[in-house]
Write an enzyme that holds these catalytic residues in place. Structure first.
Site, PDB file in Angstrom:
ATOM      1  N   GLU A 142       0.838  -1.192   0.001  1.00 12.17           N
ATOM      2  CA  GLU A 142      -0.066  -0.054   0.062  1.00 12.17           C
ATOM      3  C   GLU A 142       0.751   1.285   0.026  1.00 12.17           C
ATOM      4  O   GLU A 142       0.441   2.292  -0.698  1.00 12.17           O
ATOM      5  CB  GLU A 142      -1.190  -0.054   1.190  1.00 12.17           C
ATOM      6  CG  GLU A 142      -2.174  -1.021   1.146  1.00 12.17           C
ATOM      7  CD  GLU A 142      -1.774  -2.497   1.786  1.00 12.17           C
ATOM      8  OE1 GLU A 142      -0.555  -2.734   1.906  1.00 12.17           O
ATOM      9  OE2 GLU A 142      -2.527  -3.033   1.811  1.00 12.17           O
ATOM     10  N   PHE A 194     -11.145  -7.182  14.558  1.00 13.82           N
ATOM     11  CA  PHE A 194     -10.152  -7.682  13.533  1.00 13.82           C
ATOM     12  C   PHE A 194     -10.025  -6.429  12.613  1.00 13.82           C
ATOM     13  O   PHE A 194     -10.777  -5.978  11.932  1.00 13.82           O
ATOM     14  CB  PHE A 194     -10.620  -8.881  12.992  1.00 13.82           C
ATOM     15  CG  PHE A 194      -9.696  -9.310  11.922  1.00 13.82           C
ATOM     16  CD1 PHE A 194      -8.192  -9.856  12.348  1.00 13.82           C
ATOM     17  CD2 PHE A 194     -10.005  -9.315  10.726  1.00 13.82           C
ATOM     18  CE1 PHE A 194      -7.475 -10.125  11.550  1.00 13.82           C
ATOM     19  CE2 PHE A 194      -9.124  -9.800   9.706  1.00 13.82           C
ATOM     20  CZ  PHE A 194      -7.737 -10.152  10.009  1.00 13.82           C
ATOM     21  N   GLN A 195      -8.557  -6.237  12.419  1.00 13.69           N
ATOM     22  CA  GLN A 195      -8.252  -5.292  11.395  1.00 13.69           C
ATOM     23  C   GLN A 195      -8.871  -4.061  11.751  1.00 13.69           C
ATOM     24  O   GLN A 195      -8.864  -3.104  10.730  1.00 13.69           O
ATOM     25  CB  GLN A 195      -8.293  -5.667   9.863  1.00 13.69           C
ATOM     26  CG  GLN A 195      -7.396  -6.855   9.509  1.00 13.69           C
ATOM     27  CD  GLN A 195      -7.210  -7.123   8.191  1.00 13.69           C
ATOM     28  OE1 GLN A 195      -8.253  -6.954   7.367  1.00 13.69           O
ATOM     29  NE2 GLN A 195      -6.094  -7.713   7.954  1.00 13.69           N
ATOM     30  N   LYS A 225     -17.450  -0.620   6.509  1.00 14.90           N
ATOM     31  CA  LYS A 225     -17.872  -1.801   5.413  1.00 14.90           C
ATOM     32  C   LYS A 225     -19.549  -1.524   5.440  1.00 14.90           C
ATOM     33  O   LYS A 225     -20.127  -1.742   4.406  1.00 14.90           O
ATOM     34  CB  LYS A 225     -17.499  -3.153   5.930  1.00 14.90           C
ATOM     35  CG  LYS A 225     -17.575  -4.052   4.826  1.00 14.90           C
ATOM     36  CD  LYS A 225     -17.137  -5.674   5.320  1.00 14.90           C
ATOM     37  CE  LYS A 225     -17.238  -6.436   4.193  1.00 14.90           C
ATOM     38  NZ  LYS A 225     -16.329  -7.832   4.826  1.00 14.90           N
ATOM     39  N   MET A 235      24.374   8.828   2.270  1.00 16.38           N
ATOM     40  CA  MET A 235      24.287  10.122   2.880  1.00 16.38           C
ATOM     41  C   MET A 235      24.580  10.063   4.398  1.00 16.38           C
ATOM     42  O   MET A 235      24.926  10.811   4.874  1.00 16.38           O
ATOM     43  CB  MET A 235      22.609  10.576   2.636  1.00 16.38           C
ATOM     44  CG  MET A 235      22.270  12.119   2.965  1.00 16.38           C
ATOM     45  SD  MET A 235      23.587  13.223   2.210  1.00 16.38           S
ATOM     46  CE  MET A 235      22.729  13.851   0.972  1.00 16.38           C
TER      47      MET A 235
END
Ligand SMILES: Cc1ncc(C[n+]2csc(CCOP(=O)(O)OP(=O)(O)O)c2C)c(N)n1
Lengths: 557, 89
Positions: A55, A117-118, A167, A468
């Site tokens: 993502e 959940f999630q 949802k 760097m």
């Protein structure tokens, strides 16, 4: 609600419908449980969804898409880990003022706040890094929220907007509530402020234009060029302003700041007036702030009132329509002595490419890449030494052709941003310049290149370490090297081939030009793995916390 | 030098608006020493803040004004006392 109204669409379907109506053609995302209704609604829509492999890749591709095109970039993820994986990309968009709409699935409303959940409070997590955000509570609000989100993302100083969609709301049927929200247009600048600015310019003997990325966002590149041509006031750019000026103009002094051109820094230090255009006095640009341009008055042109006086007092602030303000200031000046002085500074500080030794010299390679690819090539880069070399040695004809993570400094930016840029502007040649550290941060997106046949020309400048950081340890931490060695890197050419991207490795100077030519002239994506000296540093440099007047150059022994 | 300063904000009663306001105040370098919120009606809150900081309040005010949930800053003193911004008051 009467049953004569159109209840035929679910929240998810209205979302897709609203995105289509916004003119979205491409979005970047990754599916999962909570956002499944939206992925279901996507089937058969006109939107082209790019399935990335992480993502963060989706969010940064949306940034690349937006920066290369000026349109809103759209990314999408499921709840929980999908949403948290977007966070770095959202922060990147926030810090660089990039218009973005990020859509996250959320657990059903009745489970929100139960550690389901999630479930993660992505609305809360992202509060400090969004311009605004929404949790959609009713399906009938979706269209208006999408309209609002796109307007907010683009208007004024652009930025990211989050839409969190539970949802059950995505599944609920609803009628559409139309919205007439339009992005706010910038107001015209105030006349008396213009007059004050003009008289400051007239009084000034040593003015400098200090040009930042806001010029690109406000579509004001033409007006800035006009101002420069009319006034012939010497100009410097920030990292994100690069591309707004013709690098060969004798009064363009180059990039200012930590790794800028000394001519640019010295001109700013000597200035008696700074005309700051869409820039924000970032510490990487100013060095030690209270020693920055110590004798200069300031005219500050910005879309964001909160930038005025934030770090440096402005004698005159020009808010509102940047194009109009710039045009109002475009009067000839009489500053011949100063122009001569600046030209002299510029000739004293030309880049040199005659590095001794046998190793491939990255600055020269990048200059050659830029020459071969032409000024219309888009270069997306990662973060580190190679990023600074790109800024110093590549030339750009537009701000939108230089994609660099300026504000957040996000390693892993380069490849996904290049993907987004190529999809936004399919006719353009798109190169990604990365380091051996950075490329590994979103290496999985090589699979996205292959899957969609997106042509990105990747150059990995491999110094077998985190260059760097190594440079800072060498210069500022008594050469105590700590966790910067990557000499056990994978074989990048083999790695690319595993993703079905053709690749080759070079390590000698005479290989550079043929390899670059092959890279640019071949079809499709390619990766060029370039071994360079592990000890090379970026020069010149303003040590952290020091004044830009104290720039140090490479010691030549 | 730390100074105590006051701010009154009329806020839309939308989700997260209070968090956004307080978060902005803290992140921009101001400590909240006192806070009271009062629901004016269905649509708005009046938030009264006492804050402490060495930074100037007007810099915070400009950050707060940008928040989409902020309807207005309620001011006792004239808003843009800064000469460069006077034109925009
Ligand atoms: C995500 C992230 N982690 C850490 C850093 C700190 N950081 C800045 S530059 C750099 C080294 C980058 O190495 P590489 O990509 O190989 O580029 P080089 O400097 O060698 O050109 C690191 C670790 C960062 N900017 N971003």
């Amino acid at each position: 609600m009467s049953d004569t109204t159109d209840m035929s669409k679910t929240g998810a379907e209205w979302l897709i419908h609203a995105l289509e109506r916004e003119g979205v053609d491409t979005l970047f995302g990754y599916p999962g449980g909570a956002i499944m209704p939206v992925y279901d609604a996507l089937v058969g829509s006109s939107l082209k969804h790019i399935l990335v492999r992480h993502e963060q890749g989706a969010a940064l591709a949306a940034v690349g898409y937006a920066r290369a095109s000026g349109k809103v970039g759209v990314c999408m993820a499921t709840s929980g880990p999908g949403a948290t994986n977007l966070v770095t990309g959202i922060a990147d968009a926030f810090m660089d003022s990039v218009p973005m709409v990020a859509i996250t699935g959320q657990v059903p409303s009745h489970l929100m706040g139960t550690d389901a959940f999630q479930e993660v409070d992505v609305f809360g997590i992202t509060l400090p890094i969004v311009k605004h955000s929404f949790i959609v509570r009713r399906a009938e609000d979706i269209c208006a929220i999408v309209r609002e989100a796109f307007a907010i993302a683009l208007e004024g100083r652009p930025g990211p907007v989050l839409i969190d969609l539970p949802k059950d709301v995505a599944n609920a049927r609803a009628v559409e509530k139309p919205s007439t929200r339009e992005a706010k247009r910038p107001l015209p600048p105030k006349l008396d402020a213009i007059q004050k600015a003009r008289s400051l310019i007239r009084e000034s003997k040593r003015p400098v234009l200090y040009i930042g990325g806001g010029v690109g966002m406000a579509n004001a590149e033409v007006a800035v060029k006009r101002l420069f041509d009319q006034t012939r006031i010497p100009a410097v750019c920030t990292l994100k302003g690069l591309g707004s000026m013709d690098p060969n103009d004798r009064l363009y002094m180059g990039m200012l700041g930590m790794h800028g051109n000394p001519a640019a820094n010295f001109a700013v230090q000597e200035a008696d007036l700074l005309i700051v255009i869409g820039a924000r006095f970032d510490d990487r640009a100013t060095g030690k702030l209270d020693t920055f341009a110590p004798r200069a008055k300031v005219i500050h042109l910005d879309a964001d009132t909160a930038e005025i006086d934030k770090l440096r007092y402005a004698d005159v602030a020009l808010l509102g329509d940047l194009n109009k303000s710039l045009d109002a200031l475009a009067e000839p000046t009489t500053i011949a002595d100063w122009q001569t002085r600046c030209q002299w500074l510029k000739t004293q500080h030309q880049w040199r490419y005659d590095a001794p030794g046998e190793d491939i010299y990255a600055p020269l390679l990048l200059k050659q890449l830029s020459e071969l690819g032409g000024p219309d090539m888009i270069v997306s880069c990662d973060v580190g030494q190679h990023q600074m070399w790109v800024a110093q040695h590549c030339s750009f004809s537009h701000i939108a052709n230089h994609l660099t993570s300026g504000g957040l400094g996000t390693m892993g930016f380069g490849l996904p941003a290049a993907i987004g840029a190529k999809l936004a502007r399919p006719q353009a040649t798109v190169a990604c310049v990365s380091g051996d550290g950075s490329i590994m941060m979103n290496i999985q997106e090589l699979a996205t290149l292959h899957r969609y046949g997106i042509a990105v020309k990747i150059i990995v400048l491999d110094n077998a370490g985190l260059g760097m950081v190594r440079q800072w340890q060498e210069l500022f931490f008594n050469q105590r090297f700590s966790e910067v060695d990557l000499s056990d890197n994978p074989d990048f050419a083999v790695l690319a081939r595993a993703f079905r991207i053709p690749a080759r490795t070079i390590e000698r100077r005479d290989e550079v030009l043929p390899a670059l030519t092959e890279l640019l002239n071949s079809e499709g994506s390619r990766l060029l793995h370039v071994r360079i000296d592990a000890k090379s540093n970026v020069w010149p440099l303003v040590p952290p916390g020091k004044s830009n007047a104290d720039m140090i150059e490479e010691k030549t022994s | 030098m730390m100074r105590e300063q006051h701010m009154r904000v009329l806020l839309r009663r939308s989700e997260g608006a209070l968090l956004r306001l307080i978060g902005t105040v803290q992140r921009r370098g101001f400590e909240v020493t006192d806070i009271a919120t009062h629901a004016q009606d269905q649509d708005s809150w009046l938030v009264m803040l006492k804050v402490e900081s060495a930074r100037e309040l007007r810099l915070l005010e400009r950050q707060v004004e940008k928040l989409y949930d902020v309807i207005e800053l309620i001011e006792e003193a004239p808003r843009f006392e800064h000469p460069a911004l006077a034109a925009y008051a």
